[in-house]
Design a protein around this motif. Structure first.
Motif, PDB file in Angstrom:
ATOM      1  N   VAL A   1       0.865  -1.178   0.000  1.00  0.00           N
ATOM      2  CA  VAL A   1       0.000   0.000   0.000  1.00  0.00           C
ATOM      3  C   VAL A   1       0.904   1.230   0.000  1.00  0.00           C
ATOM      4  O   VAL A   1       1.652   1.462   0.955  1.00  0.00           O
ATOM      5  N   ILE A   2       0.876   1.992  -1.087  1.00  0.00           N
ATOM      6  CA  ILE A   2       1.654   3.231  -1.177  1.00  0.00           C
ATOM      7  C   ILE A   2       0.824   4.343  -0.540  1.00  0.00           C
ATOM      8  O   ILE A   2      -0.170   4.804  -1.101  1.00  0.00           O
ATOM      9  N   ARG A   3       1.216   4.738   0.653  1.00  0.00           N
ATOM     10  CA  ARG A   3       0.442   5.758   1.359  1.00  0.00           C
ATOM     11  C   ARG A   3       0.510   7.105   0.659  1.00  0.00           C
ATOM     12  O   ARG A   3      -0.507   7.770   0.448  1.00  0.00           O
ATOM     13  N   ASP A   4       1.711   7.544   0.308  1.00  0.00           N
ATOM     14  CA  ASP A   4       1.858   8.791  -0.420  1.00  0.00           C
ATOM     15  C   ASP A   4       3.295   8.911  -0.900  1.00  0.00           C
ATOM     16  O   ASP A   4       4.173   8.129  -0.536  1.00  0.00           O
TER      17      ASP A   4
ATOM     18  N   TRP B   1       5.720   8.226  11.301  1.00  0.00           N
ATOM     19  CA  TRP B   1       6.511   8.764  10.203  1.00  0.00           C
ATOM     20  C   TRP B   1       5.978  10.104   9.689  1.00  0.00           C
ATOM     21  O   TRP B   1       6.681  10.831   8.995  1.00  0.00           O
ATOM     22  N   GLU B   2       4.753  10.442  10.039  1.00  0.00           N
ATOM     23  CA  GLU B   2       4.208  11.720   9.595  1.00  0.00           C
ATOM     24  C   GLU B   2       4.940  12.904  10.226  1.00  0.00           C
ATOM     25  O   GLU B   2       4.977  13.999   9.666  1.00  0.00           O
TER      26      GLU B   2
ATOM     27  N   ARG C   1       6.516  -1.401   7.835  1.00  0.00           N
ATOM     28  CA  ARG C   1       6.500  -0.158   7.061  1.00  0.00           C
ATOM     29  C   ARG C   1       7.856   0.077   6.411  1.00  0.00           C
ATOM     30  O   ARG C   1       8.896  -0.346   6.941  1.00  0.00           O
ATOM     31  N   LEU C   2       7.821   0.787   5.274  1.00  0.00           N
ATOM     32  CA  LEU C   2       9.034   1.130   4.544  1.00  0.00           C
ATOM     33  C   LEU C   2       9.013   2.606   4.186  1.00  0.00           C
ATOM     34  O   LEU C   2       7.954   3.178   3.920  1.00  0.00           O
ATOM     35  N   LEU C   3      10.206   3.188   4.154  1.00  0.00           N
ATOM     36  CA  LEU C   3      10.433   4.496   3.544  1.00  0.00           C
ATOM     37  C   LEU C   3      11.504   4.305   2.476  1.00  0.00           C
ATOM     38  O   LEU C   3      12.556   3.706   2.746  1.00  0.00           O
TER      39      LEU C   3
ATOM     40  N   ARG D   1       6.145   6.432   1.169  1.00  0.00           N
ATOM     41  CA  ARG D   1       5.751   5.806   2.431  1.00  0.00           C
ATOM     42  C   ARG D   1       4.898   4.587   2.090  1.00  0.00           C
ATOM     43  O   ARG D   1       3.849   4.693   1.443  1.00  0.00           O
ATOM     44  N   VAL D   2       5.364   3.428   2.546  1.00  0.00           N
ATOM     45  CA  VAL D   2       4.820   2.151   2.077  1.00  0.00           C
ATOM     46  C   VAL D   2       4.442   1.283   3.275  1.00  0.00           C
ATOM     47  O   VAL D   2       5.209   1.162   4.241  1.00  0.00           O
TER      48      VAL D   2
END
Length: 800
Positions: A220-223, A357-358, A378-380, A239-240
């Motif tokens: 899921v690619i958040r943004d 992460w936000e 989660r990934l960045l 942000r994944v």
């Protein structure tokens, strides 16, 4: 498969000399000898198969299960009980293990044979601190001060020295099976699952959870954050979320165990089937080994659309727990790690806490850097150009590994081959592959109302399939939305090694394509179809799309002979959110009397079935089912969001429609291994091996019987029961009661031994009793008494 089911040999007639064939053809009528031998051919074939089976019974790998203890007698080894696989391995390696008796390798090998778990043995005397004289130092290699030894740095733990606190990756090993640091003597007696550092103690660490790897799944690619104007840090940041539904997911590593290595080394550092430690992912750390957990590869997106290639052939799947697949041509020659020096820019990895992460990171993300949070999945990803960010946004794929107690729910398991026939009819197979056709599932369901043979839809990927019944089914003039009309039975299953997710836009509703006809002959034909009409869902993860009607169940109609849910997850919600709270519980099934037909209509009168609802090795949310159904629960886990110690209120895991207290009685139920988080209220019940965390209420409690089960003792209305235990006198504890966590539904070792060992077959009660864990613990204790050196005390310590 029994030996009698092997293919038969060449017929007797074909074995005869050719002269007899000629004379038989000359007889009147011809072929008398052929027909005579055909009569005895079946008997001869069975005799031949039996003789062949006797030959197979000479070998432990091919013998029938009843032969195993007889071969064990020939070797003089004691009899054990449990899984046939573990018993075969125990007998097969008896001589080899006796030759290595008393060694650490033999204990690890023996433990793996009897349990199938990851195992690592540690002689705890080697971890004791030394008090040394400064004039006569005794470092690890002996004779030379330790920091002068080759390969030793200030980050190397020295036995008898101080702990280096500068390397988080090395410190993450403290109190783990691979702890390299010295410890003071602990003279307390062995405790439950506790490490006691002492001279005679041997710690045997066990990884009991199964690690399941999803070969290819969509993140899921958040943004995508455009940070190019800032001038510092990564230009573009993705942000994944690893979980295809965006839920928190504890990432596991894979076990790289070579069963052909002798003596076997079952579990090694950074190769265990357990949770990935974040600190070990730091590439800049002296003890960081991110390449043992994460891999980055590239792929050609055009190859995914080739239906003739398997997913493994399209992508280079590695052996690590988490793998990123980056699309070409934007990331050509950007794999990591590489044996040769990579062309710049090269990827760098680090472990980090991405829960918030936000608000930003303590150390900003740089270009060509990947930050991984394995605790929540989660990934960045930091990249330099907008084109690279856009390519990742549309083309990033993941291979990830997660943990679970066992094969209950939707997991990428090995499955039986596709059936050639179903209910006596040849099946029509419709393969579905998301990479070739993202709408393939909907296309495969389009004309099922006119099918003249059972349909098998096999989903050959682990992607997320959107299913909108409104696009493939016409609305009926009956109450309730869109329906899948069936003319023959329907099977939707996951292919072997896959775990597809189906995201529904509205509840599933099943009904026959035709129910009533005024012509008696046609009605007879319709009745024959309904007598066999079955929907079977196997290996599927069913969940809700964004526009799914609030409060609706996943399945709202089952006007069938049988609805079978095998190895499925009917998304119950209830997962733990990042703020620590639990997501709402969501209903799985709501099935009312009249089966969705208008009450008193010709269709309702003509429908003469009592639908059977089967949940086998399935995780589900609450079930609301009326009394005109039959419910069969086999190794299932039902979650209404209420665990041990929670007030149950009106949270029913199984009940019928209606209001309290006079209504809400669910269907007659048969249980064979069940864990229920919440109350359960049914018309009648029978079976064995259930764990009811809260009240079980049975209306007709004079019929039926429950055996070898656990009851809460709070508000129960029970039928006759035998060999059962009741709380609170029997302590019940779970490692986790939250769906989505690795140990979800796993009994804690602190639970009453009767719950863990006095269920059906002298094993555990609940959904996971079929794993025979109690047998494994007992078998280990028996063999340790035979193989453990004198004076050595084994400590069995579960890591997971």
């Amino acid at each position: 498969m029994t030996h009698s089911s092997q293919p038969k040999r060449v017929p007797l007639y074909d074995r005869l000399p050719q002269i007899y064939h000629v004379r038989d053809a000359e007889q009147s009528p011809p072929g008398q000898l052929r027909h005579y031998l055909a009569v005895v051919e079946a008997v001869f074939g069975e005799i031949h198969a039996n003789i062949e089976a006797l030959y197979h019974d000479f070998f432990i790998d091919t013998c029938d299960e009843w032969v195993i203890p007889y071969i064990a007698d020939l070797l003089g080894t004691t009899h054990l009980k449990g899984e046939a696989r573990t018993l075969r391995a125990d007998v097969a390696d008896t001589i080899a293990l006796r030759r290595r008796k008393g060694t650490l390798d033999a204990i690890a090998w023996l433990t793996y044979n009897l349990s199938g778990w990851g195992v690592h043995g540690v002689e705890l005397r080697e971890n004791l601190l030394w008090t040394q004289h400064l004039n006569h130092q005794r470092p690890d290699a002996g004779g030379v001060p330790p920091y002068s030894l080759p390969g030793v740095s200030r980050f190397t733990p020295i036995r008898g020295g101080t702990v280096p606190v500068r390397d988080a990756a090395m410190l993450s090993l403290v109190n783990t099976p691979f702890d390299p640091f010295g410890h003071t003597v602990d003279v307390k007696p062995p405790g439950l699952d506790a490490v006691r550092y002492n001279l005679p103690n041997l710690a045997i660490f066990l990884w009991r959870l199964a690690a399941y790897r999803v070969t290819v799944s969509p993140p899921v690619i958040r943004d995508v954050i455009d940070n190019s104007a800032a001038g510092t840090g990564a230009s573009f940041i993705l942000r994944v979320d690893v979980h295809p539904l965006g839920q928190p997911l504890r990432l596991f590593n894979t076990s790289r165990f070579d069963p052909n290595q002798r003596p076997p080394v079952v579990s090694q550092l950074d190769q265990t089937p357990g949770p990935i430690p974040p600190a070990r992912l730091n590439q800049g750390s002296a003890a960081g080994v991110p390449e043992a957990y994460v891999q980055v590869d590239t792929y050609d997106p055009a190859s995914l659309s080739n239906p003739d290639l398997d997913t493994v052939d399209r992508l280079d799947i590695g052996a690590v727990g988490l793998q990123l697949h980056l699309p070409e041509p934007e990331f050509t020659n950007r794999s990591w790690p590489r044996s040769e020096p990579p062309p710049p820019p090269a990827w760098t990895l680090r472990g980090d806490n991405l829960c918030a992460w936000e608000t930003g990171l303590a150390r900003p993300l740089q270009n060509n850097e990947i930050a991984v949070d394995p605790v929540i999945g989660r990934l960045l990803i930091g990249v330099e150009t907008a084109a690279a960010a856009a390519a990742l946004e549309t083309g990033l794929l993941l291979t990830h590994t997660y943990g679970a107690v066992g094969p209950v729910g939707a997991h990428p398991l090995s499955r039986q081959p596709l059936p050639d026939t179903w209910q006596g009819e040849t099946v029509a197979v419709r393969p579905v592959n998301f990479h070739s056709d993202p709408n393939g599932l909907q296309a495969a369901l389009h004309d099922i109302q006119t099918a003249t043979a059972p349909i098998v839809i096999e989903i050959r990927d682990s992607m997320v399939h959107e299913l909108d019944l409104g696009a493939i089914a016409s609305p009926l003039d009956e109450a309730g939305g869109f329906n899948l009309r069936l003319n023959r039975s329907l099977i939707i299953r996951a292919a072997s090694g896959q775990r597809p997710l189906i995201r529904l836009s509205q509840p599933l509703r099943f009904r026959p394509s035709r129910v009533f006809d005024p012509d008696p002959e046609v009605q007879t034909q319709l009745d024959a179809v309904m007598d066999r009409l079955t929907v079977r869902l196997e290996g599927l993860y069913l969940t809700r799309a964004a526009g799914f009607p609030a409060g609706d169940p996943l399945i709202a109609r089952a006007a069938l002979h049988s609805l079978e849910l095998v190895d499925c997850i009917l998304d119950p919600g209830g997962f733990q959110q990042l703020d620590g709270s639990r997501a709402p519980i969501r209903p799985a099934l709501e099935l009312a009397n009249f089966y969705g037909f208008p009450p008193g209509s010709d269709q309702e009168v003509a429908f003469n079935q009592t639908p059977e609802i089967h949940l086998q090795r399935t995780i589900s949310g609450p079930l609301t089912i009326d009394t005109d159904y039959r419910l069969f629960l086999t190794h299932a886990l039902l979650d209404a969001g209420k665990g041990v110690g929670d007030a149950p209120d009106d949270s029913f895991a199984v009940a019928g429609p209606g209001s309290l207290p006079e209504g809400r009685w669910g269907p007659p139920t048969v249980v064979n291994g069940l864990t229920v988080f919440g109350r359960m209220r049914v018309d009648e019940i029978r079976g064995q091996g259930g764990i009811w965390v809260h009240a079980l209420e049975v209306l007709h409690n004079q019929t039926g019987c429950l055996k070898f089960s656990y009851f809460s003792g709070q508000g129960d209305r029970l039928p006759q029961h035998h060999g059962c235990v009741t709380g609170p006198e029997a302590r019940l504890r779970f490692i986790s009661e939250i769906c989505g966590q690795p140990a979800y539904g796993q009994l804690a070792r602190s639970s009453d031994f009767r719950i863990r060992e006095r269920g059906p077959g002298d094993d555990a009660m609940g959904a996971f009793g079929f794993l025979l864990e109690a047998h494994k613990w007992r078998n280990l204790q028996i063999r340790y008494r035979e193989f453990m050196p004198l004076g050595v005390s084994p400590l069995l310590i579960p890591v997971t």
